[in-house]
Motif scaffolding. Structure first.
Motif, mmCIF file in Angstrom:
data_model
loop_
_atom_site.group_PDB
_atom_site.id
_atom_site.type_symbol
_atom_site.label_atom_id
_atom_site.label_comp_id
_atom_site.label_asym_id
_atom_site.label_seq_id
_atom_site.Cartn_x
_atom_site.Cartn_y
_atom_site.Cartn_z
ATOM 1 N N GLY A 1 0.767 -1.035 -0.157
ATOM 2 C CA GLY A 1 0.103 0.028 0.015
ATOM 3 C C GLY A 1 0.774 1.336 0.083
ATOM 4 N N GLU A 2 1.726 1.373 -0.938
ATOM 5 C CA GLU A 2 2.650 2.637 -0.932
ATOM 6 C C GLU A 2 1.545 3.551 -1.426
ATOM 7 N N LEU A 3 1.865 5.059 -0.796
ATOM 8 C CA LEU A 3 0.771 6.007 -1.111
ATOM 9 C C LEU A 3 1.094 6.563 -2.384
ATOM 10 N N GLN A 4 2.162 6.429 -3.137
ATOM 11 C CA GLN A 4 2.255 7.164 -4.485
ATOM 12 C C GLN A 4 2.498 6.080 -5.384
ATOM 13 N N ASN A 5 2.212 6.344 -6.568
ATOM 14 C CA ASN A 5 2.398 4.863 -7.690
ATOM 15 C C ASN A 5 3.699 5.375 -8.109
ATOM 16 N N GLN A 6 4.728 4.945 -7.651
ATOM 17 C CA GLN A 6 6.285 5.143 -8.321
ATOM 18 C C GLN A 6 6.951 3.951 -8.221
ATOM 19 N N TRP A 7 8.177 4.086 -8.906
ATOM 20 C CA TRP A 7 9.123 3.167 -8.496
ATOM 21 C C TRP A 7 9.904 3.445 -7.412
ATOM 22 N N LYS A 8 10.236 2.508 -6.613
ATOM 23 C CA LYS A 8 11.304 2.870 -5.545
ATOM 24 C C LYS A 8 12.444 1.699 -5.564
ATOM 25 N N ALA A 9 13.638 2.056 -4.870
ATOM 26 C CA ALA A 9 14.489 1.055 -5.100
ATOM 27 C C ALA A 9 14.969 0.523 -3.628
ATOM 28 N N ASN A 10 15.029 -0.739 -3.391
ATOM 29 C CA ASN A 10 15.230 -1.385 -2.088
ATOM 30 C C ASN A 10 16.569 -2.404 -2.433
ATOM 31 N N THR A 11 17.474 -2.462 -0.953
ATOM 32 C CA THR A 11 18.542 -3.488 -1.050
ATOM 33 C C THR A 11 18.427 -4.357 0.064
ATOM 34 N N ILE A 12 18.445 -5.672 -0.025
ATOM 35 C CA ILE A 12 18.325 -6.597 1.053
ATOM 36 C C ILE A 12 19.801 -7.398 1.096
ATOM 37 N N THR A 13 20.351 -7.383 2.265
ATOM 38 C CA THR A 13 21.484 -8.345 2.712
ATOM 39 C C THR A 13 21.057 -9.545 3.470
ATOM 40 N N ILE A 14 21.726 -10.604 2.570
ATOM 41 C CA ILE A 14 21.330 -12.022 3.029
ATOM 42 C C ILE A 14 22.476 -12.844 3.698
ATOM 43 N N ASN A 15 22.462 -13.283 4.804
ATOM 44 C CA ASN A 15 23.191 -14.020 5.551
ATOM 45 C C ASN A 15 22.742 -15.433 5.629
ATOM 46 N N SER A 16 23.201 -16.744 5.218
ATOM 47 C CA SER A 16 22.765 -17.764 5.639
ATOM 48 C C SER A 16 23.985 -18.824 5.723
ATOM 49 N N SER A 17 24.010 -19.573 6.539
ATOM 50 C CA SER A 17 24.920 -20.557 6.570
ATOM 51 C C SER A 17 24.853 -21.927 5.751
ATOM 52 N N GLU A 18 23.648 -21.781 5.117
ATOM 53 C CA GLU A 18 23.426 -23.170 4.406
ATOM 54 C C GLU A 18 22.769 -22.435 3.085
ATOM 55 N N LYS A 19 22.610 -23.601 1.981
ATOM 56 C CA LYS A 19 22.340 -23.135 0.661
ATOM 57 C C LYS A 19 20.782 -22.556 1.058
ATOM 58 N N TYR A 20 20.404 -21.615 -0.035
ATOM 59 C CA TYR A 20 19.116 -21.100 0.068
ATOM 60 C C TYR A 20 18.617 -20.682 -1.332
ATOM 61 N N GLU A 21 17.349 -20.331 -1.381
ATOM 62 C CA GLU A 21 16.785 -19.480 -2.488
ATOM 63 C C GLU A 21 16.087 -18.193 -1.963
ATOM 64 N N VAL A 22 15.928 -17.231 -2.706
ATOM 65 C CA VAL A 22 15.138 -15.942 -2.516
ATOM 66 C C VAL A 22 13.895 -15.962 -3.326
ATOM 67 N N VAL A 23 12.916 -15.639 -2.535
ATOM 68 C CA VAL A 23 11.601 -15.731 -3.051
ATOM 69 C C VAL A 23 11.092 -14.353 -3.135
ATOM 70 N N PHE A 24 10.539 -13.875 -4.142
ATOM 71 C CA PHE A 24 9.886 -12.506 -4.301
ATOM 72 C C PHE A 24 8.368 -13.014 -4.729
ATOM 73 N N TRP A 25 7.666 -12.297 -3.577
ATOM 74 C CA TRP A 25 6.148 -12.642 -3.948
ATOM 75 C C TRP A 25 5.299 -11.398 -3.856
ATOM 76 N N GLY A 26 4.597 -11.280 -4.913
ATOM 77 C CA GLY A 26 3.518 -10.393 -5.352
ATOM 78 C C GLY A 26 2.080 -10.637 -5.155
ATOM 79 N N MET A 27 1.358 -9.638 -4.559
ATOM 80 C CA MET A 27 0.122 -9.978 -4.272
ATOM 81 C C MET A 27 -0.802 -8.710 -4.594
ATOM 82 N N VAL A 28 -1.977 -8.805 -5.220
ATOM 83 C CA VAL A 28 -2.764 -7.932 -5.154
ATOM 84 C C VAL A 28 -4.126 -8.289 -4.762
ATOM 85 N N GLU A 29 -4.866 -7.413 -3.651
ATOM 86 C CA GLU A 29 -6.003 -8.323 -3.023
ATOM 87 C C GLU A 29 -7.311 -8.013 -3.977
ATOM 88 N N THR A 30 -7.420 -6.979 -4.428
ATOM 89 C CA THR A 30 -8.564 -6.913 -5.571
ATOM 90 C C THR A 30 -7.984 -6.635 -6.997
#
Length: 162
Positions: A115-144
């Motif tokens: 529910g961002e207030l304005q419709n615009q592109w934004k950037a984000n950086t996430i840092t991941i630490n994991s001591s074992e193998k892993y996958e990253v999952v992007f999940w998008g949803m629209v309620e209506t």
């Protein structure tokens, strides 16, 4: 950036080493701002002919998952940083990024926006630490499924540690 290699998924072509064959993931479509589907009408650089991913308007469940390939464990020298651009419409859109470790069945939510207030592109950086193998999952949803409600992703960049 000499010696700093990273994989970048800008969705201009279907080739992206870090993601599974993302064009097979149900619910996401690869499109540009000229597609006539609705917002966003350009990629995060303002280019209406450049491609990005957005939720398909035909998706019944109105949610979609995008998984990376399996990454090796991180260590102190190789942290995995993922930078991406996202667009979430103001009322009902949600985008989550999760971590699925090899030994676990569940995806752990590590970042989310809705529910961002304005419709615009934004950037984000996430840092991941994991001591074992892993996958990253992007999940998008629209309620209506109202006109113009969507979630979009562009330019996912994976650092060398991923």
């Amino acid at each position: 950036n000499s010696g700093f290699s990273c994989d970048k998924c800008d969705f201009e072509t279907n080739l992206c080493k870090a993601l599974h064959e993302f064009n097979l993931q149900p619910g996401w479509i690869r499109r540009n701002g000229q597609s006539g589907i609705g917002p966003p009408y350009s990629d995060h650089n303002g280019n209406d002919s450049a491609y990005f991913l957005s939720l398909s308007p035909e998706t019944q469940s109105s949610s979609a998952t995008l998984r990376t390939n399996v990454f090796l464990p991180t260590d102190e020298e190789h942290v995995c940083q993922i930078t991406f651009h996202y667009w979430v419409t103001q009322m009902n859109g949600t985008l989550m990024v999760g971590l699925q470790k090899h030994s676990e069945d569940t995806v752990t939510n590590i970042w989310q926006v809705s529910g961002e207030l304005q419709n615009q592109w934004k950037a984000n950086t996430i840092t991941i630490n994991s001591s074992e193998k892993y996958e990253v999952v992007f999940w998008g949803m629209v309620e209506t499924q109202r006109q113009g409600e969507t979630v979009a992703i562009d330019d996912i960049t994976f650092s060398e540690g991923c």
